[in-house]
Design a protein around this motif. Structure first.
Motif, PDB file in Angstrom:
ATOM      1  N   ILE A  63      -2.264  -4.274   3.107  1.00 37.53           N
ATOM      2  CA  ILE A  63      -0.985  -5.148   3.122  1.00 37.53           C
ATOM      3  C   ILE A  63      -0.814  -5.977   2.002  1.00 37.53           C
ATOM      4  CG2 ILE A  63      -0.025  -7.180   4.564  1.00 37.53           C
ATOM      5  CD1 ILE A  63      -1.368  -5.924   7.045  1.00 37.53           C
ATOM      6  N   GLU A  64      -1.738  -6.663   1.641  1.00 33.90           N
ATOM      7  CA  GLU A  64      -1.721  -7.220   0.231  1.00 33.90           C
ATOM      8  C   GLU A  64      -1.218  -6.366  -0.996  1.00 33.90           C
ATOM      9  OE1 GLU A  64      -5.301  -8.781  -0.704  1.00 33.90           O
ATOM     10  OE2 GLU A  64      -5.047 -10.491   0.839  1.00 33.90           O
ATOM     11  N   GLN A  81       2.719  -5.725  -0.398  1.00 32.95           N
ATOM     12  CA  GLN A  81       3.268  -6.834  -0.886  1.00 32.95           C
ATOM     13  C   GLN A  81       3.217  -7.204  -2.170  1.00 32.95           C
ATOM     14  OE1 GLN A  81       1.245  -9.998   1.040  1.00 32.95           O
ATOM     15  NE2 GLN A  81       2.245  -9.693   3.212  1.00 32.95           N
ATOM     16  N   ARG A  82       2.514  -6.637  -3.107  1.00 31.49           N
ATOM     17  CA  ARG A  82       2.725  -6.654  -4.622  1.00 31.49           C
ATOM     18  C   ARG A  82       3.593  -5.750  -5.095  1.00 31.49           C
ATOM     19  NH1 ARG A  82      -3.078  -7.336  -4.308  1.00 31.49           N
ATOM     20  NH2 ARG A  82      -3.207  -4.936  -4.476  1.00 31.49           N
ATOM     21  N   LYS A  85       6.093  -4.368  -3.283  1.00 33.89           N
ATOM     22  CA  LYS A  85       7.396  -4.855  -3.192  1.00 33.89           C
ATOM     23  C   LYS A  85       7.940  -6.006  -4.013  1.00 33.89           C
ATOM     24  CE  LYS A  85       9.994  -6.797   0.796  1.00 33.89           C
ATOM     25  NZ  LYS A  85       9.929  -7.414   1.805  1.00 33.89           N
ATOM     26  N   LYS A  86       6.962  -6.893  -4.456  1.00 34.87           N
ATOM     27  CA  LYS A  86       7.435  -7.819  -5.197  1.00 34.87           C
ATOM     28  C   LYS A  86       7.777  -7.164  -6.729  1.00 34.87           C
ATOM     29  CE  LYS A  86       4.767 -11.796  -3.501  1.00 34.87           C
ATOM     30  NZ  LYS A  86       3.546 -12.714  -3.664  1.00 34.87           N
ATOM     31  N   ASP A  97      11.112  -5.556  -6.388  1.00 33.34           N
ATOM     32  CA  ASP A  97      12.056  -6.567  -6.178  1.00 33.34           C
ATOM     33  C   ASP A  97      12.439  -7.191  -7.570  1.00 33.34           C
ATOM     34  OD1 ASP A  97      13.923  -8.324  -4.845  1.00 33.34           O
ATOM     35  OD2 ASP A  97      12.351 -10.017  -5.418  1.00 33.34           O
ATOM     36  N   TYR A 134       6.599   0.974  -4.169  1.00 27.71           N
ATOM     37  CA  TYR A 134       6.764   0.449  -2.970  1.00 27.71           C
ATOM     38  C   TYR A 134       6.870   1.173  -1.520  1.00 27.71           C
ATOM     39  CZ  TYR A 134       9.101  -2.559   0.688  1.00 27.71           C
ATOM     40  OH  TYR A 134       9.104  -3.159   1.791  1.00 27.71           O
ATOM     41  N   LEU A 141       4.111   1.165   1.397  1.00 27.21           N
ATOM     42  CA  LEU A 141       4.602   0.910   2.779  1.00 27.21           C
ATOM     43  C   LEU A 141       4.226   1.909   3.564  1.00 27.21           C
ATOM     44  CD1 LEU A 141       6.216  -1.014   4.616  1.00 27.21           C
ATOM     45  CD2 LEU A 141       8.151   0.422   3.876  1.00 27.21           C
ATOM     46  N   THR A 178       0.367   1.406   4.193  1.00 26.32           N
ATOM     47  CA  THR A 178       0.100   0.366   4.950  1.00 26.32           C
ATOM     48  C   THR A 178       0.400   0.572   6.286  1.00 26.32           C
ATOM     49  OG1 THR A 178       0.432  -1.155   3.255  1.00 26.32           O
ATOM     50  CG2 THR A 178       0.741  -2.049   5.481  1.00 26.32           C
TER      51      THR A 178
END
Length: 620
Positions: free
Chosen positions: A135-136, A139-140, A142-143, A146, A194, A198, A201
């Motif tokens: 999950i971490e 999230q990285r 995804k950042k 972004d 990402y 995803l 995950t």
């Protein structure tokens, strides 16, 4: 609540990992607590059994009390103690079985469950950590996506401004286009990364909640159910262990009831009679003394002396004077005896007392009352018969062995048996001689007892009540009849004369300290007139006047078994192992009169605190 058969922690409690971890821990702690309970219960059972055994041991009759335990109530009490001892054994068995079959298994199960729980929790923690890491990572990514997207938008905006601005050169516009293209590519790469993270995950999370953690929960669920099921089994096992001893416990209780049913008050009453009946005749009635008839030396003038003479009896290895004058009051009652004036009869009584003291402890039990003597003699004869039977059987066995050796010398030498046969024959001869001797004692004792019984059943008694006589002559006859009965049982003058004349018989000391004098009715020359003497009338009168004014000589030596502190008037203290003079035997009240060796103190001590170690012999 109705239990469902398809209850599953993995599906129903998929998000309660921490709660399940705490629940399983508390379950193990409860299992261990139950194990401590069973262990403490087993300890209580053991302590209870030990206390029961200690109780039985403390109340077991001591060797000196064995004779008291011949009564049915005492025998029942002994049987009850045996049953209680068996009950203690059953409680010990319960404790042992609880320790071996329950506590041991609880300890093993607790260890197994704790280790298995730790293993499953470690696996669950690993799966939780793996999912969290994924999950971490997502999230990285995804950042990063972004950030790349925003930079690509900003680069595209700058390019559009530069392309619309006519003042900028073509080179600057191309630079802006290149930057926009680069940023767009970076954004696309971040987007793809990402999307990949995803996907990973989601796949891991799906696997985590559908297969990974449910397996862990299932293992914990089976572990917890196993713990609970075994607690139920342990409870049943504990009950079965205790239930298995119920039949024996009931048997012990039935034995206690049977012991109680054996108690027979009538039988105990008869045993008391057999144990304490002396066989002596009751004393004569006190006749009326008519002083106007002249003198106090008539046939009926000495009732007190006669009653004392008829009431001499032996008790507990010593002599007790019972009746009108007690042993303690002899010295103080001198004036009474001087009133009646018949010192010859009193002297006879004193000689009987002293002769009984020096003949105390004879093997013919002559120191006992007639009925007690009969009882002891019969018991001795039974004992000798048993020994003769045993010795005869042993001799027969030796004879058979000798015959076998003579038939087959290879088995042994017959001469080796000869010595044993001779020894056995000597023992048998001695036992038969003792048996014949005691049978003679028994025959003599039965004659005395029969004579006493004939006196008790004489016409002077009607339905156990003595006929009263009021005339002087009849009183004298009654006194004479009473004297003959008591003389035969205790102090027969002829018997005393024979005993003193026999060689080797201890002679009596007639010194003034002993309080005894020569009796004109029990010694040679008793037929002479008591007022006639051999020229020493003054000496005899002085002796009679002082016969009870001096203390008796010590009857023996006794030693203190225990120390005693005097707490009542008339008693004296003594130290353990202290030796004292024996002045007077126990009168039946549990006290014995003694004197210190230095003649300083004299008083009473408990009879059970002393043992008589030596009797003194008096010689004339």
């Amino acid at each position: 609540m109705t239990a469902t058969t398809d209850a599953n922690w993995g599906t129903e409690l998929w998000d309660q990992y921490e709660c399940l971890s705490q629940h399983t821990l508390k379950g193990i702690e409860f299992l261990e607590r139950y194990g401590h309970f069973v262990r403490d219960r087993a300890t209580i059972e053991t302590e209870y059994a030990n206390k029961l055994r200690r109780l039985v041991k403390n109340y077991q009759p001591k060797k000196k009390e064995e004779e008291e335990y011949q009564y049915t109530s005492c025998k029942a009490f002994k049987q009850i103690m045996n049953e209680i001892n068996d009950l203690a054994g059953q409680h010990e068995l319960v404790a042992e079985n609880l320790q071996a079959n329950v506590i041991k298994e609880i300890t093993a199960l607790s260890k197994e469950v704790r280790e298995e729980r730790k293993k499953q929790l470690t696996e669950g923690a690993r799966l939780q950590a793996q999912l969290q890491n994924q999950i971490e990572s997502m999230q990285r990514s995804k950042k990063a996506y972004d950030k790349a997207f925003k930079e690509a938008e900003k680069a595209a905006e700058h390019f559009q401004r530069a392309d619309a601005d006519l003042n900028l050169s073509r080179a600057e516009v191309e630079h802006k286009r290149t930057t926009m293209s680069y940023k767009s590519q970076m954004c696309e790469a971040a987007k793809n990364d990402y999307a990949d993270q995803l996907q990973r995950t989601n796949d891991l999370q799906r696997s985590h909640y559908r297969s990974g953690m449910p397996d862990v929960y299932r293992q914990l669920q089976e572990l917890d159910e196993k713990r609970i099921k075994n607690i139920k089994n342990f409870i049943h096992s504990s009950v079965d262990i205790e239930r298995n001893v119920f039949p024996i416990i009931n048997t012990c209780l039935d034995g206690i009831v049977r012991a109680g049913d054996l108690i027979n008050e009538k039988e105990d009453t008869q045993m008391v009679i057999e144990r304490y009946k002396s066989g002596f005749s009751p004393p004569d009635d006190y006749p009326f003394e008519d002083l106007s008839r002249g003198g106090s030396d008539s046939g009926g003038s000495t009732p007190m002396i006669n009653n004392m003479h008829s009431e001499v009896k032996l008790k507990s290895g010593g002599l007790t004077v019972k009746g009108t004058v007690s042993g303690k009051g002899i010295k103080k009652r001198t004036g009474i005896f001087n009133i009646f004036g018949n010192r010859g009869k009193l002297t006879e009584v004193c000689m009987a007392i002293k002769y009984a003291a020096v003949t105390d402890g004879k093997d013919d039990f002559s120191d006992l009352a007639p009925n007690q003597r009969l009882k002891k003699l019969r018991a001795k004869i039974d004992e000798l018969n048993a020994k003769i039977k045993s010795e005869s059987a042993a001799r027969d066995g030796l004879m058979k062995m000798k015959g076998v050796y003579e038939t087959n010398p290879a088995l042994g030498d017959p001469m080796t048996i000869e010595g044993q046969l001779n020894e056995s024959s000597h023992k048998l001869e001695k036992l038969q001689a003792d048996l014949k001797r005691y049978e003679g004692y028994l025959e003599d004792a039965q004659k005395v007892t029969n004579h006493n019984n004939s006196l008790t059943n004489s016409p002077r008694f009607e339905n156990g009540v003595r006929n009263h006589r009021h005339s002087g002559g009849s009183a004298a006859e009654e006194d004479s009849l009473s004297r003959s009965g008591s003389d035969n049982s205790v102090t027969n003058p002829t018997l005393n004369h024979n005993k003193q004349s026999a060689p080797g018989t201890p002679q009596l000391n007639h010194g003034p300290e002993s309080g005894l004098g020569a009796s004109h009715t029990s010694l040679p020359g008793a037929d002479s007139d008591p007022d006639q003497y051999d020229g020493h009338a003054d000496d005899r009168g002085e002796f009679y006047d002082n016969i009870y004014d001096t203390e008796f000589q010590p009857l023996g030596i006794c030693k203190a078994i225990y120390a005693f502190e005097a707490t009542s008037e008339g008693s004296i203290p003594m130290e353990e192992k202290e030796e004292l003079h024996l002045i007077e035997f126990d009168q039946g009240d549990g006290w014995t009169r003694v004197r210190r060796m230095n003649n300083a103190d004299e008083g009473f001590v408990p009879t059970s605190y002393i043992e008589i170690s030596k009797f003194q012999t008096y010689t004339s």
